[in-house]
Design a protein around this motif. Structure first.
Motif, PDB file in Angstrom:
ATOM      1  N   ILE A  82       1.876 128.096  64.963  1.00 61.16           N
ATOM      2  CA  ILE A  82       2.811 127.221  64.658  1.00 61.16           C
ATOM      3  C   ILE A  82       3.676 127.078  65.919  1.00 61.16           C
ATOM      4  CG2 ILE A  82       4.732 126.218  63.733  1.00 61.16           C
ATOM      5  CD1 ILE A  82       2.771 126.030  61.038  1.00 61.16           C
ATOM      6  N   ALA A  83       3.875 128.658  66.541  1.00 60.25           N
ATOM      7  CA  ALA A  83       4.939 128.986  67.557  1.00 60.25           C
ATOM      8  C   ALA A  83       4.680 128.714  68.865  1.00 60.25           C
ATOM      9  CB  ALA A  83       6.035 130.146  67.364  1.00 60.25           C
ATOM     10  N   VAL A  84       3.185 129.239  68.975  1.00 60.42           N
ATOM     11  CA  VAL A  84       2.540 128.650  69.866  1.00 60.42           C
ATOM     12  C   VAL A  84       2.120 127.112  70.261  1.00 60.42           C
ATOM     13  CG1 VAL A  84       0.114 129.091  71.417  1.00 60.42           C
ATOM     14  CG2 VAL A  84       1.201 130.860  70.494  1.00 60.42           C
ATOM     15  N   ARG A  85       2.226 126.598  69.547  1.00 64.05           N
ATOM     16  CA  ARG A  85       1.885 125.080  69.140  1.00 64.05           C
ATOM     17  C   ARG A  85       3.076 124.297  69.737  1.00 64.05           C
ATOM     18  NH1 ARG A  85      -2.640 125.857  69.220  1.00 64.05           N
ATOM     19  NH2 ARG A  85      -3.819 123.695  67.897  1.00 64.05           N
ATOM     20  N   GLN A  86       4.518 124.816  69.199  1.00 62.46           N
ATOM     21  CA  GLN A  86       5.346 124.284  70.234  1.00 62.46           C
ATOM     22  C   GLN A  86       6.213 124.472  71.722  1.00 62.46           C
ATOM     23  OE1 GLN A  86       7.473 122.758  68.530  1.00 62.46           O
ATOM     24  NE2 GLN A  86       8.967 122.083  70.364  1.00 62.46           N
ATOM     25  N   THR A  87       5.039 125.535  72.479  1.00 58.37           N
ATOM     26  CA  THR A  87       4.839 125.749  73.756  1.00 58.37           C
ATOM     27  C   THR A  87       4.160 124.950  74.239  1.00 58.37           C
ATOM     28  OG1 THR A  87       3.249 127.269  74.422  1.00 58.37           O
ATOM     29  CG2 THR A  87       5.754 128.169  73.454  1.00 58.37           C
ATOM     30  N   PHE A  88       3.091 124.362  73.621  1.00 54.48           N
ATOM     31  CA  PHE A  88       2.108 123.118  74.782  1.00 54.48           C
ATOM     32  C   PHE A  88       3.015 122.449  74.264  1.00 54.48           C
ATOM     33  CE2 PHE A  88      -1.675 126.134  72.997  1.00 54.48           C
ATOM     34  CZ  PHE A  88      -1.592 126.668  73.577  1.00 54.48           C
ATOM     35  N   PHE A  89       3.656 121.635  73.146  1.00 54.39           N
ATOM     36  CA  PHE A  89       4.557 120.373  72.530  1.00 54.39           C
ATOM     37  C   PHE A  89       5.222 121.040  74.101  1.00 54.39           C
ATOM     38  CE2 PHE A  89       4.095 118.710  68.384  1.00 54.39           C
ATOM     39  CZ  PHE A  89       3.059 118.970  68.047  1.00 54.39           C
ATOM     40  N   ASP A  90       6.602 121.620  74.221  1.00 55.83           N
ATOM     41  CA  ASP A  90       7.319 121.731  75.525  1.00 55.83           C
ATOM     42  C   ASP A  90       6.433 121.349  76.950  1.00 55.83           C
ATOM     43  OD1 ASP A  90       8.991 122.499  73.568  1.00 55.83           O
ATOM     44  OD2 ASP A  90       9.190 124.367  73.584  1.00 55.83           O
ATOM     45  N   ARG A  91       4.975 122.265  77.192  1.00 53.65           N
ATOM     46  CA  ARG A  91       4.933 121.694  78.742  1.00 53.65           C
ATOM     47  C   ARG A  91       3.876 120.554  78.641  1.00 53.65           C
ATOM     48  NH1 ARG A  91       1.173 127.238  78.175  1.00 53.65           N
ATOM     49  NH2 ARG A  91       0.173 125.883  80.379  1.00 53.65           N
ATOM     50  N   LEU A  92       4.076 119.844  77.646  1.00 54.79           N
ATOM     51  CA  LEU A  92       3.507 118.403  77.781  1.00 54.79           C
ATOM     52  C   LEU A  92       3.985 117.097  77.259  1.00 54.79           C
ATOM     53  CD1 LEU A  92       0.065 119.057  75.371  1.00 54.79           C
ATOM     54  CD2 LEU A  92      -0.019 119.121  78.391  1.00 54.79           C
ATOM     55  N   ASP A  93       5.522 117.802  77.272  1.00 55.72           N
ATOM     56  CA  ASP A  93       6.662 116.858  76.530  1.00 55.72           C
ATOM     57  C   ASP A  93       6.124 115.824  75.581  1.00 55.72           C
ATOM     58  OD1 ASP A  93       7.939 117.533  78.983  1.00 55.72           O
ATOM     59  OD2 ASP A  93       6.867 116.090  80.248  1.00 55.72           O
ATOM     60  N   ILE A  94       6.023 116.748  74.349  1.00 56.39           N
ATOM     61  CA  ILE A  94       5.581 116.168  72.986  1.00 56.39           C
ATOM     62  C   ILE A  94       6.784 116.206  73.019  1.00 56.39           C
ATOM     63  CG2 ILE A  94       4.258 116.013  71.246  1.00 56.39           C
ATOM     64  CD1 ILE A  94       2.045 117.035  72.884  1.00 56.39           C
ATOM     65  N   THR A  95       7.403 115.186  72.142  1.00 58.54           N
ATOM     66  CA  THR A  95       8.886 115.044  71.538  1.00 58.54           C
ATOM     67  C   THR A  95       8.902 114.828  70.005  1.00 58.54           C
ATOM     68  OG1 THR A  95       9.063 112.842  72.137  1.00 58.54           O
ATOM     69  CG2 THR A  95      10.078 114.263  73.513  1.00 58.54           C
ATOM     70  N   PRO A  96      10.090 115.447  69.476  1.00 60.49           N
ATOM     71  CA  PRO A  96       9.967 115.077  68.112  1.00 60.49           C
ATOM     72  C   PRO A  96       9.826 113.599  67.938  1.00 60.49           C
ATOM     73  CG  PRO A  96      11.972 116.939  68.560  1.00 60.49           C
ATOM     74  CD  PRO A  96      10.862 116.146  69.730  1.00 60.49           C
ATOM     75  N   GLU A  97      10.352 112.606  68.539  1.00 62.66           N
ATOM     76  CA  GLU A  97      10.700 111.366  68.156  1.00 62.66           C
ATOM     77  C   GLU A  97       8.850 110.949  68.317  1.00 62.66           C
ATOM     78  OE1 GLU A  97      14.127 112.323  68.712  1.00 62.66           O
ATOM     79  OE2 GLU A  97      12.310 112.858  70.510  1.00 62.66           O
ATOM     80  N   GLU A  98       8.380 111.118  69.078  1.00 63.66           N
ATOM     81  CA  GLU A  98       6.614 110.614  69.462  1.00 63.66           C
ATOM     82  C   GLU A  98       5.497 111.505  67.691  1.00 63.66           C
ATOM     83  OE1 GLU A  98       2.691 111.017  72.496  1.00 63.66           O
ATOM     84  OE2 GLU A  98       4.642 112.599  73.309  1.00 63.66           O
ATOM     85  N   VAL A  99       6.485 112.350  67.462  1.00 64.50           N
ATOM     86  CA  VAL A  99       5.280 113.068  66.508  1.00 64.50           C
ATOM     87  C   VAL A  99       5.484 111.984  65.093  1.00 64.50           C
ATOM     88  CG1 VAL A  99       4.764 115.130  64.498  1.00 64.50           C
ATOM     89  CG2 VAL A  99       4.917 114.813  67.400  1.00 64.50           C
ATOM     90  N   PRO A 151      -9.997 126.383  83.358  1.00 69.47           N
ATOM     91  CA  PRO A 151     -10.199 125.624  84.459  1.00 69.47           C
ATOM     92  C   PRO A 151      -8.369 125.285  84.471  1.00 69.47           C
ATOM     93  CG  PRO A 151     -11.783 124.470  84.619  1.00 69.47           C
ATOM     94  CD  PRO A 151     -11.872 125.227  83.243  1.00 69.47           C
ATOM     95  N   VAL A 152      -8.029 124.985  83.352  1.00 68.45           N
ATOM     96  CA  VAL A 152      -7.155 124.334  83.205  1.00 68.45           C
ATOM     97  C   VAL A 152      -5.341 125.409  82.224  1.00 68.45           C
ATOM     98  CG1 VAL A 152      -5.920 122.463  81.402  1.00 68.45           C
ATOM     99  CG2 VAL A 152      -8.115 122.055  82.834  1.00 68.45           C
ATOM    100  N   PRO A 153      -4.930 125.431  82.829  1.00 68.09           N
ATOM    101  CA  PRO A 153      -4.087 126.786  82.343  1.00 68.09           C
ATOM    102  C   PRO A 153      -3.988 126.637  80.919  1.00 68.09           C
ATOM    103  CG  PRO A 153      -3.260 126.215  84.234  1.00 68.09           C
ATOM    104  CD  PRO A 153      -4.654 125.574  84.436  1.00 68.09           C
ATOM    105  N   ILE A 154      -3.476 125.399  80.240  1.00 64.58           N
ATOM    106  CA  ILE A 154      -2.835 125.242  79.398  1.00 64.58           C
ATOM    107  C   ILE A 154      -3.882 125.458  78.146  1.00 64.58           C
ATOM    108  CG2 ILE A 154      -3.250 122.209  79.373  1.00 64.58           C
ATOM    109  CD1 ILE A 154      -0.550 123.263  76.948  1.00 64.58           C
ATOM    110  N   TYR A 155      -5.378 124.586  78.554  1.00 62.29           N
ATOM    111  CA  TYR A 155      -6.354 125.205  77.664  1.00 62.29           C
ATOM    112  C   TYR A 155      -6.719 126.248  77.930  1.00 62.29           C
ATOM    113  CZ  TYR A 155      -6.833 120.172  78.694  1.00 62.29           C
ATOM    114  OH  TYR A 155      -6.558 118.251  78.440  1.00 62.29           O
ATOM    115  N   GLN A 156      -6.713 127.522  78.778  1.00 64.98           N
ATOM    116  CA  GLN A 156      -7.140 128.243  78.904  1.00 64.98           C
ATOM    117  C   GLN A 156      -6.350 129.076  77.453  1.00 64.98           C
ATOM    118  OE1 GLN A 156      -9.277 130.146  80.346  1.00 64.98           O
ATOM    119  NE2 GLN A 156      -8.579 131.754  78.907  1.00 64.98           N
ATOM    120  N   ALA A 157      -5.084 128.774  77.279  1.00 62.89           N
ATOM    121  CA  ALA A 157      -3.781 129.354  76.567  1.00 62.89           C
ATOM    122  C   ALA A 157      -4.136 128.559  75.478  1.00 62.89           C
ATOM    123  CB  ALA A 157      -2.192 128.469  77.104  1.00 62.89           C
ATOM    124  N   TRP A 158      -4.437 128.145  74.751  1.00 63.15           N
ATOM    125  CA  TRP A 158      -5.404 127.793  73.401  1.00 63.15           C
ATOM    126  C   TRP A 158      -6.229 128.718  73.278  1.00 63.15           C
ATOM    127  CZ3 TRP A 158      -9.907 125.958  71.628  1.00 63.15           C
ATOM    128  CH2 TRP A 158      -9.817 125.683  70.156  1.00 63.15           C
TER     129      TRP A 158
END
Length: 223
Positions: A82-99, A151-158
């Motif tokens: 869940i903590a890692v997911r939050q870093t993904f949210f931050d990198r992709l500008d997924i806001t609490p409002e969008e969720v 080749p996509v950094p965030i997909y590699q992080a996943w």
């Protein structure tokens, strides 16, 4: 062992998950970013319920080993995935409002409902069996993708999340717990639960690819 039986019974659906277009596109780097964003939001909903199930099952158990392992799994989830997911949210500008504005998709709703039913009908052992495919399948996918990566950094992080030692160690502990709670009397019931969870894992990828929502399909609309 229960896990041997379970893995054999679900090999076809697991192979289909590993070959699913969502996974293939993620590895190739061609998965649309909006699709990955949608997946993350839906997975956020799923993981919240996934964590609650650990605690609820622990509350219903009177076995110290089961209680300790379920509590540890819930804490590992909060501190890790869940903590890692939050870093993904931050990198992709997924806001609490969008969720908050994105409803839980039908497949995610059905999957988590199945997990709660597993606990209600088969007790803590049912919850352990229902939760296990998520741990185990993701570890196998992470291992399978680690060789070539994305080749996509965030997909590699996943990918890295599910091939990391702390994740695979937690998965191994869940395998041991499943074998511990399985008995000759409940094995058939637990296998049925495990198979349904594995089926829902496969549907989850398609849900994300389709950006599934609650809209009526043309065939179900009244003319």
């Amino acid at each position: 062992m229960f896990t041997d039986l379970a893995h054999t019974a679900t090999q076809a659906s697991w192979d289909a998950s590993k070959r699913h277009p969502f996974i293939q596109q993620l590895q190739a780097g061609t998965l649309p970013r909006e699709t990955f964003r949608y997946y993350l939001i839906q997975d956020h909903y799923y993981l919240q319920e996934f964590g609650k199930l650990h605690d609820l099952a622990a509350d219903q158990s009177d076995d110290p080993r089961v209680i300790d392992q379920l509590r540890a799994g819930a804490e590992h989830l909060r501190q890790g995935e869940i903590a890692v997911r939050q870093t993904f949210f931050d990198r992709l500008d997924i806001t609490p409002e969008e969720v908050a504005q994105t409803p839980v998709a039908p497949t995610g709703y059905a999957y988590t409902s199945h997990l709660y039913r597993s606990l209600m009908t088969a007790g803590p052992a049912g919850a352990v069996a229902g939760l296990l495919p998520c741990y185990w399948l993701y570890a196998e996918i992470g291992q399978a993708l680690a060789g070539t990566g994305s080749p996509v950094p965030i997909y590699q992080a996943w990918i890295d999340t599910y091939n990391a030692a702390d994740y695979t160690d937690s998965m191994t502990e869940q395998l041991a717990l499943a074998n511990y709670v399985a008995t000759p009397d409940n094995t058939d019931q637990l296998l049925a639960i495990f198979e349904k969870s594995s089926w829902y894992e496969l549907q989850f990828w398609q849900m994300a690819l389709d950006h599934e929502d609650w809209s009526l399909t043309p065939a179900t609309r009244r003319s």
